[in-house]
Design an enzyme around this catalytic site. Structure first.
Site, PDB file in Angstrom:
ATOM      1  N   ASN A   9       0.861  -1.187   0.000  1.00 30.08           N
ATOM      2  CA  ASN A   9       0.000   0.000   0.000  1.00 30.08           C
ATOM      3  C   ASN A   9       0.893   1.231   0.000  1.00 30.08           C
ATOM      4  OD1 ASN A   9      -1.815   2.039   0.386  1.00 30.08           O
ATOM      5  ND2 ASN A   9      -2.398   1.446   2.480  1.00 30.08           N
ATOM      6  N   TRP A  10       0.997   1.851  -1.165  1.00 30.54           N
ATOM      7  CA  TRP A  10       1.913   2.996  -1.284  1.00 30.54           C
ATOM      8  C   TRP A  10       1.304   4.284  -0.762  1.00 30.54           C
ATOM      9  CZ3 TRP A  10       3.826   1.768  -6.968  1.00 30.54           C
ATOM     10  CH2 TRP A  10       4.743   0.702  -6.911  1.00 30.54           C
ATOM     11  N   GLU A  98      -6.727   5.383   7.826  1.00 35.83           N
ATOM     12  CA  GLU A  98      -6.511   6.787   7.424  1.00 35.83           C
ATOM     13  C   GLU A  98      -7.767   7.349   6.760  1.00 35.83           C
ATOM     14  OE1 GLU A  98      -2.901   5.964   5.278  1.00 35.83           O
ATOM     15  OE2 GLU A  98      -1.946   5.484   7.191  1.00 35.83           O
ATOM     16  N   GLY A 235       2.864  -0.771   4.432  1.00 41.82           N
ATOM     17  CA  GLY A 235       2.912   0.631   4.036  1.00 41.82           C
ATOM     18  C   GLY A 235       4.347   1.054   3.754  1.00 41.82           C
ATOM     19  N   GLY A 236       4.955   1.736   4.717  1.00 44.06           N
ATOM     20  CA  GLY A 236       6.281   2.330   4.524  1.00 44.06           C
ATOM     21  C   GLY A 236       7.308   1.400   3.889  1.00 44.06           C
TER      22      GLY A 236
HETATM   23  P1  13P Z   1       3.066   0.935   7.767  1.00 43.66           P
HETATM   24  O1  13P Z   1       3.556  -0.366   7.198  1.00 43.66           O
HETATM   25  O2  13P Z   1       3.769   2.127   7.216  1.00 43.66           O
HETATM   26  O3  13P Z   1       2.983   0.900   9.256  1.00 43.66           O
HETATM   27  O4  13P Z   1       1.547   1.093   7.240  1.00 43.66           O
HETATM   28  C1  13P Z   1       0.659   0.060   7.402  1.00 43.66           C
HETATM   29  C2  13P Z   1      -0.553   0.349   6.604  1.00 43.66           C
HETATM   30  O5  13P Z   1      -1.299   1.266   6.906  1.00 43.66           O
HETATM   31  C3  13P Z   1      -0.791  -0.463   5.412  1.00 43.66           C
HETATM   32  O6  13P Z   1      -2.059  -0.231   4.894  1.00 43.66           O
END
Ligand code: 13P
Length: 255
Positions: A9-10, A98, A235-236
């Site tokens: 998930n970018w 989010e 995510g990150g």
């Molecule tokens: P991180 O991996 O940056 O904690 O984000 C997780 C996320 O929200 C994936 O949808």
């Protein structure tokens, strides 16, 4: 056996040219068939290019980060399921925390989107998870139960088996503070139990439940070894092609 599903998930990152450069390295790193379902979830602007690069190959599938529940109309700034389908999008992330906290998405809105995605033959990746305050107040199970009951209301057995659930504790997203494998497994087992109560146990056994929240190459293997953790929504760490490839490798079935 549930096939593991690892998704990148970018979020609001990666231009078209950055996405191209990522895939160039990533596809080289992962090689051929590896027993893991990989989903790349770029921002809308990069969907067409990523779709073109992935082509008909099975190396990775395409996902979108959101969609509207209506088929078309006066909804400035929104994207429909049909628009995604035309780009060969297969999965759509719905109800990310989010979107819930910054854009006011409720469980009812999540439900409308989930149903619209399934009607359009897109597989929803439905995000659920508690905040730190809710965890501290002992509300993890009641929050997850409500998010599942309302968010997935009205789904047939068939539709539920096409649905992926992502357990993403809000306190673990982007914080570097991962849930321990034990904490994550407990939540995943509760989610599966809830599905079996609201639908049936055979269907609940088929549903893949991803963990999301600070997943990195260093912690992926341990999380993936838990019995009810069927993949990761990253995510990150998904923006680094080599690191993301390592996470995929951590989810490969043992030979
Ligand atoms: P991180 O991996 O940056 O904690 O984000 C997780 C996320 O929200 C994936 O949808």
């Amino acid at each position: 056996m549930r096939k593991k599903i690892i998704a990148a998930n970018w979020k609001m990152n990666m231009t078209v040219s950055e996405a191209e450069a990522f895939l160039h390295t990533f596809l080289h790193e992962i090689g051929g068939e590896n027993g893991v379902e990989i989903v790349i979830v770029p921002p809308f602007t990069a969907l067409a290019k990523v779709s073109e690069i992935l082509g008909r190959g099975q190396a990775a599938k395409l996902g979108a980060q959101n969609m509207h529940w209506e088929k078309s109309g006066a909804f400035t700034g929104e994207i429909s399921a049909q628009m995604l389908r035309e780009l060969y999008v297969r999965y759509v992330v719905i109800g990310h925390s989010e979107r819930r906290t910054l854009f006011g998405e409720t469980d009812d809105i999540v439900n409308r989107k989930v149903r619209a995605s399934l009607e359009a033959a897109l597989k929803p990746v439905v995000c659920i998870g508690e905040t730190l305050e809710q965890r501290d107040a002992g509300e993890v199970e009641s929050v997850l139960h409500r998010q599942i009951k309302v968010g997935l209301q009205g789904l047939s057995v068939r539709e539920l088996s096409d649905t992926v659930i992502a357990y993403e504790p809000v306190w673990a997203i982007g914080t570097g503070r991962t849930a321990t494998p034990e904490q994550a497994q407990a939540a995943h087992a509760f989610i599966r139990k809830t599905l079996s109560e609201l639908w049936d146990s055979a269907t609940a056994d088929k549903v893949r439940i991803q963990y999301g929240g600070s997943v990195k190459p260093q912690n992926a293997a341990e999380l993936m070894s838990e019995p009810d953790i069927d993949g990761a929504l990253v995510g990150g760490a998904s923006m680094d092609p080599r690191g993301f490839a390592e996470i995929v490798k951590a989810a490969m079935p043992a030979h």
